[in-house]
Design a protein around this motif. Structure first.
Motif, mmCIF file in Angstrom:
data_model
loop_
_atom_site.group_PDB
_atom_site.id
_atom_site.type_symbol
_atom_site.label_atom_id
_atom_site.label_comp_id
_atom_site.label_asym_id
_atom_site.label_seq_id
_atom_site.Cartn_x
_atom_site.Cartn_y
_atom_site.Cartn_z
ATOM 1 N N GLY A 15 0.642 -1.186 -0.016
ATOM 2 C CA GLY A 15 -0.174 -0.011 0.088
ATOM 3 C C GLY A 15 0.708 1.418 -0.071
ATOM 4 N N TYR A 16 2.180 1.173 0.036
ATOM 5 C CA TYR A 16 2.953 2.307 -0.197
ATOM 6 C C TYR A 16 3.925 2.302 -1.485
ATOM 7 C CZ TYR A 16 2.058 3.087 4.679
ATOM 8 O OH TYR A 16 1.371 3.473 5.931
ATOM 9 N N THR A 17 4.048 3.682 -1.815
ATOM 10 C CA THR A 17 5.062 3.978 -3.122
ATOM 11 C C THR A 17 6.566 3.980 -2.204
ATOM 12 O OG1 THR A 17 3.475 4.806 -4.336
ATOM 13 C CG2 THR A 17 5.941 5.477 -4.763
ATOM 14 N N VAL A 18 7.456 3.185 -2.913
ATOM 15 C CA VAL A 18 8.910 3.330 -2.365
ATOM 16 C C VAL A 18 9.625 4.019 -3.308
ATOM 17 C CG1 VAL A 18 10.350 1.729 -1.250
ATOM 18 C CG2 VAL A 18 8.119 1.266 -0.959
ATOM 19 N N PHE A 19 10.308 4.997 -2.755
ATOM 20 C CA PHE A 19 11.213 5.657 -3.761
ATOM 21 C C PHE A 19 12.647 5.498 -2.761
ATOM 22 C CE2 PHE A 19 13.795 9.173 -5.216
ATOM 23 C CZ PHE A 19 13.520 8.926 -6.895
ATOM 24 N N SER A 20 13.533 4.846 -3.772
ATOM 25 C CA SER A 20 14.865 4.729 -2.924
ATOM 26 C C SER A 20 15.849 5.657 -4.027
ATOM 27 C CB SER A 20 15.491 3.402 -2.938
ATOM 28 O OG SER A 20 14.729 2.751 -1.994
ATOM 29 N N GLY A 21 16.731 6.444 -3.416
ATOM 30 C CA GLY A 21 17.483 7.394 -4.112
ATOM 31 C C GLY A 21 18.198 8.615 -3.208
ATOM 32 N N GLY A 22 19.104 9.251 -3.782
ATOM 33 C CA GLY A 22 19.463 10.585 -2.887
ATOM 34 C C GLY A 22 20.171 10.178 -1.551
ATOM 35 N N GLY A 23 20.258 8.850 -1.349
ATOM 36 C CA GLY A 23 20.896 8.422 -0.110
ATOM 37 C C GLY A 23 19.886 8.061 1.097
ATOM 38 N N ALA A 24 18.741 7.903 0.548
ATOM 39 C CA ALA A 24 17.626 7.568 1.468
ATOM 40 C C ALA A 24 16.265 6.818 0.901
ATOM 41 C CB ALA A 24 17.085 8.677 2.247
ATOM 42 N N ARG A 27 9.092 6.321 1.827
ATOM 43 C CA ARG A 27 7.623 5.574 1.444
ATOM 44 C C ARG A 27 6.612 6.610 1.862
ATOM 45 N NH1 ARG A 27 6.547 0.336 3.831
ATOM 46 N NH2 ARG A 27 5.465 1.217 5.230
ATOM 47 N N PHE A 28 5.425 6.402 0.879
ATOM 48 C CA PHE A 28 4.302 7.310 1.268
ATOM 49 C C PHE A 28 3.115 6.387 0.461
ATOM 50 C CE2 PHE A 28 7.011 8.766 -2.739
ATOM 51 C CZ PHE A 28 5.823 8.594 -3.489
ATOM 52 N N ARG A 29 2.038 6.984 0.859
ATOM 53 C CA ARG A 29 0.882 5.989 0.729
ATOM 54 C C ARG A 29 0.486 6.074 -0.871
ATOM 55 N NH1 ARG A 29 -1.665 2.165 3.038
ATOM 56 N NH2 ARG A 29 -2.771 3.064 5.088
ATOM 57 N N ALA A 30 0.400 4.991 -1.243
ATOM 58 C CA ALA A 30 -0.066 4.872 -2.686
ATOM 59 C C ALA A 30 -1.581 4.760 -2.951
ATOM 60 C CB ALA A 30 0.802 3.507 -3.155
ATOM 61 N N PRO A 31 -2.140 4.861 -4.197
ATOM 62 C CA PRO A 31 -3.607 4.773 -4.448
ATOM 63 C C PRO A 31 -3.903 3.312 -3.931
ATOM 64 C CG PRO A 31 -2.462 5.839 -6.174
ATOM 65 C CD PRO A 31 -1.520 5.547 -5.222
ATOM 66 N N TYR A 32 -5.033 2.960 -3.478
ATOM 67 C CA TYR A 32 -5.586 1.428 -2.737
ATOM 68 C C TYR A 32 -5.433 0.679 -3.784
ATOM 69 C CZ TYR A 32 -9.922 1.806 -5.187
ATOM 70 O OH TYR A 32 -11.000 1.857 -6.217
ATOM 71 N N SER A 33 -5.632 0.920 -5.154
ATOM 72 C CA SER A 33 -5.758 -0.287 -6.082
ATOM 73 C C SER A 33 -4.412 -0.211 -6.991
ATOM 74 C CB SER A 33 -6.936 -0.070 -7.178
ATOM 75 O OG SER A 33 -6.954 1.180 -7.757
ATOM 76 N N LEU A 34 -3.630 0.242 -6.363
ATOM 77 C CA LEU A 34 -2.305 0.103 -7.462
ATOM 78 C C LEU A 34 -1.459 -1.237 -6.994
ATOM 79 C CD1 LEU A 34 0.116 1.468 -8.934
ATOM 80 C CD2 LEU A 34 1.036 1.950 -6.659
ATOM 81 N N LYS A 35 -1.152 -1.970 -8.211
ATOM 82 C CA LYS A 35 -0.727 -3.146 -8.197
ATOM 83 C C LYS A 35 0.845 -3.074 -8.485
ATOM 84 C CE LYS A 35 -3.029 -6.668 -10.201
ATOM 85 N NZ LYS A 35 -3.696 -7.485 -11.433
ATOM 86 N N ARG A 36 1.208 -2.193 -9.424
ATOM 87 C CA ARG A 36 2.495 -2.140 -9.405
ATOM 88 C C ARG A 36 2.959 -0.883 -10.499
ATOM 89 N NH1 ARG A 36 4.742 -4.791 -14.495
ATOM 90 N NH2 ARG A 36 2.979 -5.337 -15.660
ATOM 91 N N TYR A 64 1.210 10.469 -12.346
ATOM 92 C CA TYR A 64 2.076 11.898 -12.137
ATOM 93 C C TYR A 64 2.778 11.973 -10.530
ATOM 94 C CZ TYR A 64 0.174 12.789 -16.568
ATOM 95 O OH TYR A 64 -0.268 12.685 -17.729
ATOM 96 N N ILE A 65 3.879 12.026 -10.144
ATOM 97 C CA ILE A 65 4.369 12.057 -8.833
ATOM 98 C C ILE A 65 5.411 13.167 -8.623
ATOM 99 C CG2 ILE A 65 5.631 10.809 -6.963
ATOM 100 C CD1 ILE A 65 4.773 8.130 -8.544
ATOM 101 N N ASP A 66 4.957 14.024 -7.766
ATOM 102 C CA ASP A 66 6.031 15.057 -7.541
ATOM 103 C C ASP A 66 6.481 14.887 -6.215
ATOM 104 O OD1 ASP A 66 7.163 17.568 -7.299
ATOM 105 O OD2 ASP A 66 5.501 18.822 -7.745
ATOM 106 N N LEU A 67 7.841 14.581 -5.995
ATOM 107 C CA LEU A 67 8.421 14.321 -4.717
ATOM 108 C C LEU A 67 8.828 15.545 -4.157
ATOM 109 C CD1 LEU A 67 10.856 11.501 -6.238
ATOM 110 C CD2 LEU A 67 8.767 11.239 -4.963
ATOM 111 N N VAL A 68 8.850 16.666 -4.604
ATOM 112 C CA VAL A 68 9.292 17.917 -4.086
ATOM 113 C C VAL A 68 8.452 18.145 -2.564
ATOM 114 C CG1 VAL A 68 9.801 20.352 -3.826
ATOM 115 C CG2 VAL A 68 10.572 18.838 -5.849
#
Length: 93
Positions: A15-24, A27-36, A64-68
């Motif tokens: 249930g979370y989007t996981v972004f790995s980069g920039g030294g860390a 994780r943040f909540r993903a849409p409920y029906s996201l499979k991949r 569209y994902i804005d990490l800022v």
């Protein structure tokens, strides 16, 4: 974490989007029906355009994902976190 050539990864888990980069890893909540996430179409200094697979849609959906603002909400410096990331790939479990 971004590797030596500046590559970060994007994936989803429990249930979370996981972004790995920039030294860390963040994780943040993903849409409920996201499979991949299927593929990263564009990376622009914290802004991602991706194709995603959802349980309710037979065709890929452009997202569209804005990490800022996410980084700012985590009290992280977006410029410092993102500076070494040159590209983003989908993480495969």
């Amino acid at each position: 974490m971004a590797d030596r050539n500046g590559t970060a990864t994007l994936g989803c888990n429990a249930g979370y989007t996981v972004f790995s980069g920039g030294g860390a890893t963040i994780r943040f909540r993903a849409p409920y029906s996201l499979k991949r996430y299927i593929r990263v179409k564009e990376w622009d200094e914290g802004y991602l355009v991706v194709d995603a697979e959802y349980a309710h849609s037979p065709a890929p959906v452009e997202e569209y994902i804005d990490l800022v603002p996410i980084l700012e909400d985590l009290y992280m410096d977006p410029a410092g976190y993102l500076e070494d990331i040159r590209e983003v790939e989908v993480a495969h479990a």
